[in-house]
Design an enzyme around this catalytic site. Structure first.
Site, PDB file in Angstrom:
ATOM      1  N   GLN A 215      99.860  14.134  52.356  1.00  0.00           N
ATOM      2  CA  GLN A 215     100.429  14.854  53.514  1.00  0.00           C
ATOM      3  C   GLN A 215      99.503  14.709  54.738  1.00  0.00           C
ATOM      4  O   GLN A 215      98.750  13.756  54.814  1.00  0.00           O
ATOM      5  CB  GLN A 215     100.674  16.335  53.201  1.00  0.00           C
ATOM      6  CG  GLN A 215     101.838  16.595  52.259  1.00  0.00           C
ATOM      7  CD  GLN A 215     101.486  16.470  50.796  1.00  0.00           C
ATOM      8  OE1 GLN A 215     100.467  16.985  50.369  1.00  0.00           O
ATOM      9  NE2 GLN A 215     102.315  15.800  50.034  1.00  0.00           N
TER      10      GLN A 215
ATOM     11  N   GLY B 161     104.100  10.364  48.864  1.00  0.00           N
ATOM     12  CA  GLY B 161     104.517   9.035  48.438  1.00  0.00           C
ATOM     13  C   GLY B 161     103.597   8.021  49.088  1.00  0.00           C
ATOM     14  O   GLY B 161     103.582   7.903  50.302  1.00  0.00           O
ATOM     15  N   HIS B 162     102.782   7.367  48.281  1.00  0.00           N
ATOM     16  CA  HIS B 162     101.859   6.362  48.825  1.00  0.00           C
ATOM     17  C   HIS B 162     102.349   4.970  48.446  1.00  0.00           C
ATOM     18  O   HIS B 162     102.424   4.646  47.266  1.00  0.00           O
ATOM     19  CB  HIS B 162     100.449   6.582  48.261  1.00  0.00           C
ATOM     20  CG  HIS B 162      99.794   7.811  48.803  1.00  0.00           C
ATOM     21  ND1 HIS B 162      98.678   8.384  48.258  1.00  0.00           N
ATOM     22  CD2 HIS B 162     100.118   8.573  49.871  1.00  0.00           C
ATOM     23  CE1 HIS B 162      98.344   9.454  48.963  1.00  0.00           C
ATOM     24  NE2 HIS B 162      99.206   9.596  49.944  1.00  0.00           N
TER      25      HIS B 162
ATOM     26  N   ASP C 198     102.616  10.706  56.106  1.00  0.00           N
ATOM     27  CA  ASP C 198     103.188   9.355  56.253  1.00  0.00           C
ATOM     28  C   ASP C 198     102.441   8.504  57.278  1.00  0.00           C
ATOM     29  O   ASP C 198     103.042   7.693  57.968  1.00  0.00           O
ATOM     30  CB  ASP C 198     104.681   9.416  56.663  1.00  0.00           C
ATOM     31  CG  ASP C 198     105.486  10.268  55.722  1.00  0.00           C
ATOM     32  OD1 ASP C 198     105.238  10.201  54.514  1.00  0.00           O
ATOM     33  OD2 ASP C 198     106.358  11.016  56.200  1.00  0.00           O
TER      34      ASP C 198
ATOM     35  N   LYS D 110      98.676   6.081  54.835  1.00  0.00           N
ATOM     36  CA  LYS D 110      97.423   6.249  54.081  1.00  0.00           C
ATOM     37  C   LYS D 110      97.380   5.342  52.862  1.00  0.00           C
ATOM     38  O   LYS D 110      96.324   4.903  52.449  1.00  0.00           O
ATOM     39  CB  LYS D 110      97.281   7.705  53.578  1.00  0.00           C
ATOM     40  CG  LYS D 110      97.042   8.723  54.659  1.00  0.00           C
ATOM     41  CD  LYS D 110      96.891  10.111  54.062  1.00  0.00           C
ATOM     42  CE  LYS D 110      98.150  10.722  53.515  1.00  0.00           C
ATOM     43  NZ  LYS D 110      99.228  10.974  54.459  1.00  0.00           N
TER      44      LYS D 110
HETATM   45  P1  IMP Z   1     107.178  20.475  50.680  1.00  0.00           P
HETATM   46  O1  IMP Z   1     105.761  20.006  50.668  1.00  0.00           O
HETATM   47  O2  IMP Z   1     108.072  19.670  49.782  1.00  0.00           O
HETATM   48  O3  IMP Z   1     107.294  21.943  50.454  1.00  0.00           O
HETATM   49  O4  IMP Z   1     107.760  20.215  52.148  1.00  0.00           O
HETATM   50  C1  IMP Z   1     107.297  20.942  53.291  1.00  0.00           C
HETATM   51  C2  IMP Z   1     107.249  20.067  54.517  1.00  0.00           C
HETATM   52  O5  IMP Z   1     106.237  19.088  54.354  1.00  0.00           O
HETATM   53  C3  IMP Z   1     108.532  19.287  54.786  1.00  0.00           C
HETATM   54  O6  IMP Z   1     108.686  19.143  56.190  1.00  0.00           O
HETATM   55  C4  IMP Z   1     108.275  17.934  54.175  1.00  0.00           C
HETATM   56  O7  IMP Z   1     109.044  16.923  54.772  1.00  0.00           O
HETATM   57  C5  IMP Z   1     106.799  17.780  54.501  1.00  0.00           C
HETATM   58  N1  IMP Z   1     106.096  16.890  53.570  1.00  0.00           N
HETATM   59  C6  IMP Z   1     105.658  17.179  52.324  1.00  0.00           C
HETATM   60  N2  IMP Z   1     105.039  16.120  51.781  1.00  0.00           N
HETATM   61  C7  IMP Z   1     105.067  15.150  52.705  1.00  0.00           C
HETATM   62  C8  IMP Z   1     104.549  13.811  52.735  1.00  0.00           C
HETATM   63  O8  IMP Z   1     103.931  13.306  51.792  1.00  0.00           O
HETATM   64  N3  IMP Z   1     104.772  13.126  53.889  1.00  0.00           N
HETATM   65  C9  IMP Z   1     105.416  13.670  54.949  1.00  0.00           C
HETATM   66  N4  IMP Z   1     105.908  14.911  54.971  1.00  0.00           N
HETATM   67  C10 IMP Z   1     105.735  15.641  53.855  1.00  0.00           C
END
Ligand code: IMP
Length: 431
Positions: free
Chosen positions: A223, A40-41, A13, A16
């Site tokens: 991420q 989410g972009h 977040d 990007k």
């Molecule tokens: P998962 O990727 O859904 O398994 O989540 C694992 C961890 O990564 C959690 O803390 C999510 O909130 C975090 N996370 C996954 N994708 C994103 C992203 O695009 N932005 C911020 N945090 C993310």
């Protein structure tokens, strides 16, 4: 510069979205290399405001080729929705290619993700619930289903038959859930394959041709490095490598071909989900100022709508991310969020008992005990959203940015001062 990897360098977040949109407009090929629709972009450009989860941000330029690389895990349903959404808004999606090697997120992955989170009780990771972890686990376990399989009836049926047997045992015996029907799942995913068939291909030749022709290529991160499965705050991480090594692996481009790694950092820090966050701010006026509720940069998750945790810029983590990923250029986003703060803190070290740590500790148990050491800088207390040149920023803002670059150990590339594509300061050209 020909190949540039743009990676999130905090906990995701970092803003990007609009940077990849800006750079994607200059690239001829954009490759999203990892993660899934957990990302989410948000892109704001002359065509409107878009929320992308899987489709690369180069999609808004009709001449740019966009690839969803082999390192991505794909929800076909989510992808089709995104495609429909873009098409209904007049965006040409014919130059989107999906790697045959990319893995598919199956319904049981989403179910396991949620059941596993429930089973963790107070120790939840706070996943996005999109099935990301179980999909990557199956890929490593060699029981995944790949995009190519959706195009071959017999392969899909055989793969599903062997995989579903085990998944259904787990679903029914371990979680007390209903089993999934082989017949229905097969037909549903075959249909997804039909609908995506024009886009699914071997993307290797596309990437090789672009490399041979020295076309500007953007490797689009999702991420952030601190969520990296190896180098992040394990186990509070995602299940992929979102950094520079992941960019090479997920796109299928060797490290010697990458010319620059841009690390995207917010001018402060946020995190969604659980896990250590040494510079996190308790509720109060500073936290409220960073949260921006009700404003265009509001700290609310694009994918899940969750409120993000907020805190000061953590230079210990930031430098570590730069070191692990070979970040040579910094993009600092959301500088304007700090416009109204009288004083701004930067964490320049961690204290653990009597020692000062140079690097973040590897375990969350120790990380939970560190005390951030802060340096305080004066705020600039004036708007920056309309500034387009570094030298036009208030002096205090210039000093803050310069201090971040010094602490992280990389040169300044871009600053963003608002969500719009135009609200950027280019300190050094990327392509
Ligand atoms: P998962 O990727 O859904 O398994 O989540 C694992 C961890 O990564 C959690 O803390 C999510 O909130 C975090 N996370 C996954 N994708 C994103 C992203 O695009 N932005 C911020 N945090 C993310």
């Amino acid at each position: 510069m020909s190949v540039v990897a743009l990676i999130g360098a905090q906990w995701g977040d970092e803003g990007k979205g609009h940077l990849v949109d800006l750079l994607a407009s200059k690239a001829r090929l954009v490759v999203r290399y990892g993660g899934g629709n957990n990302a989410g972009h948000t892109v704001v450009n002359h065509l409107g405001t878009f929320k992308l989860h899987l489709i690369p941000s180069g999609i808004f330029d009709p001449s740019t080729v966009n690839v969803i690389g082999s390192g991505v895990v794909i929800s076909p349903e989510g992808l089709l929705q995104e495609l429909d959404d873009l098409k209904s808004r007049g965006i040409n999606t014919s130059k989107l290619f999906i790697s045959e090697r990319a893995h598919v997120i199956m319904p049981y992955h989403i179910m396991f993700d949620r059941f596993q989170e429930d089973a963790r009780g107070d120790d939840k990771i706070g996943t996005t619930g999109r099935g990301i972890g179980p999909a990557y686990a199956d890929k490593m376990n060699r029981s995944g289903i790949r995009m190519a399989d959706l195009l071959h009836e017999e392969t899909l049926l055989n793969r599903l038959r062997s995989v579903l047997e085990e998944k259904n045992r787990l679903l029914t015996k371990l979680y007390g859930a209903k089993p999934l029907s082989l017949h229905d799942t097969y037909l549903r995913y075959l249909d997804f394959g039909h609908k995506l068939a024009d886009h699914i291909t071997d993307t290797h030749p596309i990437i090789m041709r672009a490399l041979e022709k020295d076309m500007p290529i953007l490797l689009e991160g999702a991420q952030g490095c601190l969520l990296d499965v190896d180098y992040g705050t394990y186990p509070y991480v995602t299940s992929s490598p979102p950094g520079a090594a992941g960019a090479c692996q997920g796109a299928g481009i060797g490290p010697t071909r990458v010319d620059s790694v841009i690390g995207v950092y917010k001018a402060y820090t946020t995190r969604v989900g659980q896990g250590p966050f040494p510079t996190e701010l308790a509720d109060g006026p500073d936290a409220d100022a960073l949260r921006q509720i009700g404003k265009p940069w509001a700290e609310v998750g694009t994918t899940t709508g969750r409120l993000r945790r907020v805190g000061w810029f953590d230079a210990v983590m930031a430098r570590y991310a730069a070191q692990v990923n070979g970040i040579d250029t910094l993009a600092i986003t959301k500088l304007d969020v700090l416009d109204e703060l009288a004083n701004i803190k930067i964490c320049v070290g961690y204290k653990l008992h009597d020692a000062t740590l140079e690097y973040p500790p590897a375990t969350t148990a120790v990380l939970d005990q560190v005390e951030p050491v802060y340096e305080e800088m004066p705020g600039w207390m004036s708007p920056t959203s309309d500034v387009r040149r570094f030298q036009d920023l208030p002096e205090a803002a210039q000093a803050y940015v310069a201090r971040i670059c010094q602490l992280v150990g990389a040169r300044l590339g871009i600053i963003s001062v608002g969500p719009d594509r135009e609200q950027t300061i280019i300190a050094s050209e990327v392509f």
